[in-house]
Design a protein around this motif. Structure first.
Motif, short mmCIF file in Angstrom:
data_model
loop_
_atom_site.label_atom_id
_atom_site.label_comp_id
_atom_site.label_asym_id
_atom_site.label_seq_id
_atom_site.Cartn_x
_atom_site.Cartn_y
_atom_site.Cartn_z
N GLU A 1 67.83 68.62 102.09
CA GLU A 1 69.10 69.15 102.84
C GLU A 1 69.03 70.32 103.67
OE1 GLU A 1 68.90 68.08 99.56
OE2 GLU A 1 69.50 69.95 98.52
N TYR A 2 69.51 70.11 104.91
CA TYR A 2 69.50 71.20 106.09
C TYR A 2 68.12 71.61 106.30
CZ TYR A 2 73.99 71.08 103.57
OH TYR A 2 75.27 70.67 103.09
N THR A 3 67.02 70.86 106.05
CA THR A 3 65.40 71.28 106.58
C THR A 3 65.07 69.96 106.95
OG1 THR A 3 64.34 70.38 104.51
CG2 THR A 3 65.88 72.68 104.39
N LYS A 4 63.62 70.21 107.47
CA LYS A 4 62.97 69.29 108.01
C LYS A 4 61.89 68.85 107.02
CE LYS A 4 63.02 70.67 112.86
NZ LYS A 4 64.38 70.21 113.10
N VAL A 5 62.09 69.26 105.71
CA VAL A 5 61.00 68.88 104.66
C VAL A 5 61.31 67.52 104.34
CG1 VAL A 5 60.44 69.43 102.37
CG2 VAL A 5 60.93 71.30 104.00
N GLU A 6 60.44 66.65 104.05
CA GLU A 6 60.60 65.21 103.55
C GLU A 6 61.17 65.06 102.28
OE1 GLU A 6 57.10 62.65 103.30
OE2 GLU A 6 58.44 61.09 102.72
N ASP A 7 62.30 64.25 101.92
CA ASP A 7 62.87 63.94 100.90
C ASP A 7 63.57 62.56 101.20
OD1 ASP A 7 65.61 65.33 98.45
OD2 ASP A 7 63.54 64.13 98.11
N GLY A 8 64.01 62.27 99.89
CA GLY A 8 64.65 60.83 100.32
C GLY A 8 65.39 60.49 98.79
N LEU A 9 66.10 59.25 98.61
CA LEU A 9 66.99 58.74 97.63
C LEU A 9 66.31 57.35 97.15
CD1 LEU A 9 70.32 58.87 99.29
CD2 LEU A 9 69.60 60.59 97.62
N GLU A 10 66.41 57.40 95.85
CA GLU A 10 65.73 56.01 95.36
C GLU A 10 66.88 55.27 94.86
OE1 GLU A 10 62.37 55.30 95.32
OE2 GLU A 10 62.31 53.55 93.80
N LYS A 11 66.96 53.94 95.28
CA LYS A 11 68.13 53.10 94.81
C LYS A 11 67.63 52.15 93.78
CE LYS A 11 71.06 49.19 96.48
NZ LYS A 11 71.18 48.53 97.75
N SER A 12 68.12 52.14 92.55
CA SER A 12 67.50 51.29 91.57
C SER A 12 68.78 50.33 91.14
CB SER A 12 66.71 51.91 90.61
OG SER A 12 65.80 52.81 90.94
N ASP B 1 74.13 66.53 104.87
CA ASP B 1 74.46 65.41 105.76
C ASP B 1 73.71 64.17 105.96
OD1 ASP B 1 74.24 67.83 108.67
OD2 ASP B 1 72.92 67.28 106.78
N ASP B 2 72.37 64.66 105.93
CA ASP B 2 71.48 63.47 106.46
C ASP B 2 71.20 62.51 105.17
OD1 ASP B 2 69.27 65.84 107.91
OD2 ASP B 2 70.80 64.63 108.92
N LYS B 3 70.99 63.05 104.08
CA LYS B 3 71.04 62.07 102.89
C LYS B 3 72.27 61.50 102.48
CE LYS B 3 68.70 65.00 100.24
NZ LYS B 3 68.29 65.84 99.41
N GLY B 4 73.36 62.35 102.90
CA GLY B 4 74.72 61.96 102.58
C GLY B 4 75.25 60.64 103.38
N LEU B 5 74.57 60.50 104.47
CA LEU B 5 74.68 59.30 105.19
C LEU B 5 74.34 58.10 104.54
CD1 LEU B 5 74.38 60.30 109.07
CD2 LEU B 5 76.57 59.53 107.84
N ILE B 6 73.20 58.32 103.96
CA ILE B 6 72.48 57.12 103.00
C ILE B 6 73.39 56.77 101.80
CG2 ILE B 6 70.74 56.21 101.69
CD1 ILE B 6 68.89 58.35 103.63
N LEU B 7 73.92 58.10 101.19
CA LEU B 7 74.91 58.14 100.16
C LEU B 7 76.09 57.13 100.54
CD1 LEU B 7 76.10 58.88 97.22
CD2 LEU B 7 76.63 61.10 98.28
#
Ligand SMILES: C[S@@+](CC[C@H](N)C(=O)[O-])C[C@H]1O[C@@H](n2cnc3c(N)ncnc32)[C@H](O)[C@@H]1O
Ligand SMILES: O=C(c1ccccc1)c1ccc(O)c(O)c1[N+](=O)[O-]
Ligand SMILES: [Mg+2]
Length: 214
Positions: A199-210, A44-50
């Motif tokens: 996803e579903y955690t507090k661990v850092e991750d992210g999306l790269e848009k190119s 859901d978190d990265k899904g909003l960016i998607l």
């Protein structure tokens, strides 16, 4: 023998979501994976960016590498304009079988073409098989060591055009360091990192848009 995690995810959708309602399918999966058992959906978190990148691009033809249970396929397909298509590639037949059912439950089967097979084999067949000239949007979310070779393959097959947007999941966790090096040091791409969390955690991750420039 017991059920699989994808089978349990499908059951949760059938139990908690409304047929033909993509939003309820997304919520049912996110609830299940946050409170019952974690699964490797973009979430859901990265899904909003998607969602926001997709809305900005409004692709006619989108490609997804790595379907799994179809969570991100539903997220993407629900936002496509009429007559736009998502092609999603999955080489695990058991996962593909669940994804078809989840995509159909959301009522999006007419917007999604799920192709079973390995991305490295199927990308060179996209033009001949599906009459694709080029993709407007690509979501990379398969095994992370395939991001660079498949990006190069998309280039070599002439499937990227000026303005095509590549959006890559997990560039921090589990990580795609070679991919970040490739797109960030490459004059043919304009890249930007969107910080978020695994996803579903507090661990850092992210999306790269190119954005492909040539
Ligand atoms: C993280 S899951 C995809 C999650 C999905 N995009 C979502 O957010 O709901 C990665 C998937 O890619 C598939 N996969 C990995 N490498 C692949 C390849 N080279 N070709 C096709 N599928 C691949 C795996 O079987 C797995 O189902
Ligand atoms: O690689 C894993 C992974 C590694 C170890 C255990 C479970 C999953 C993973 C984790 C989060 C993701 O968003 C994702 O796309 C993946 N993946 O497999 O492609
Ligand atoms: Mg991922």
């Amino acid at each position: 023998t017991g059920s699989s995690r994808p089978q349990r995810m499908l059951k949760a959708v059938q139990k908690n979501a409304t047929k033909g309602d993509p939003k309820s399918v997304i919520s049912a999966i996110d609830y299940y994976c946050r409170h019952k058992e974690w699964a490797m959906n973009v979430g859901d978190d990265k899904g909003l960016i998607l969602d926001s990148v997709l809305t900005e691009v409004n692709p006619s033809t989108a490609l997804e590498l790595g379907t799994y249970c179809g969570y991100s396929s539903v997220r993407i397909a629900r936002l496509l304009s009429p007559d736009s298509k998502l092609i999603t590639i999955e080489f695990n037949p058991a996962f593909a079988a669940i994804a078809r059912q989840i995509i159909a439950y959301a009522g999006l089967q007419d917007k999604v073409i799920l192709v079973e097979g390995a991305s490295g084999d199927l990308i060179p067949k996209m033009k001949e098989r599906f009459g694709i000239k080029s993709f407007d949007f690509v979501f990379l979310d398969h095994w992370k060591d395939r991001y660079v070779p498949d990006t190069k393959l998309l280039e070599d097959c002439g499937l990227l055009k000026k303005g095509t947007v590549l959006l890559a999941d997990n560039v921090i966790c589990p990580g795609a360091p070679e991919y970040l090096k490739y797109v960030r040091n490459n004059p043919r791409y304009e890249s930007r990192y969107y910080p978020s969390n695994l996803e579903y955690t507090k661990v850092e991750d992210g999306l790269e848009k190119s954005v492909f420039l040539e």
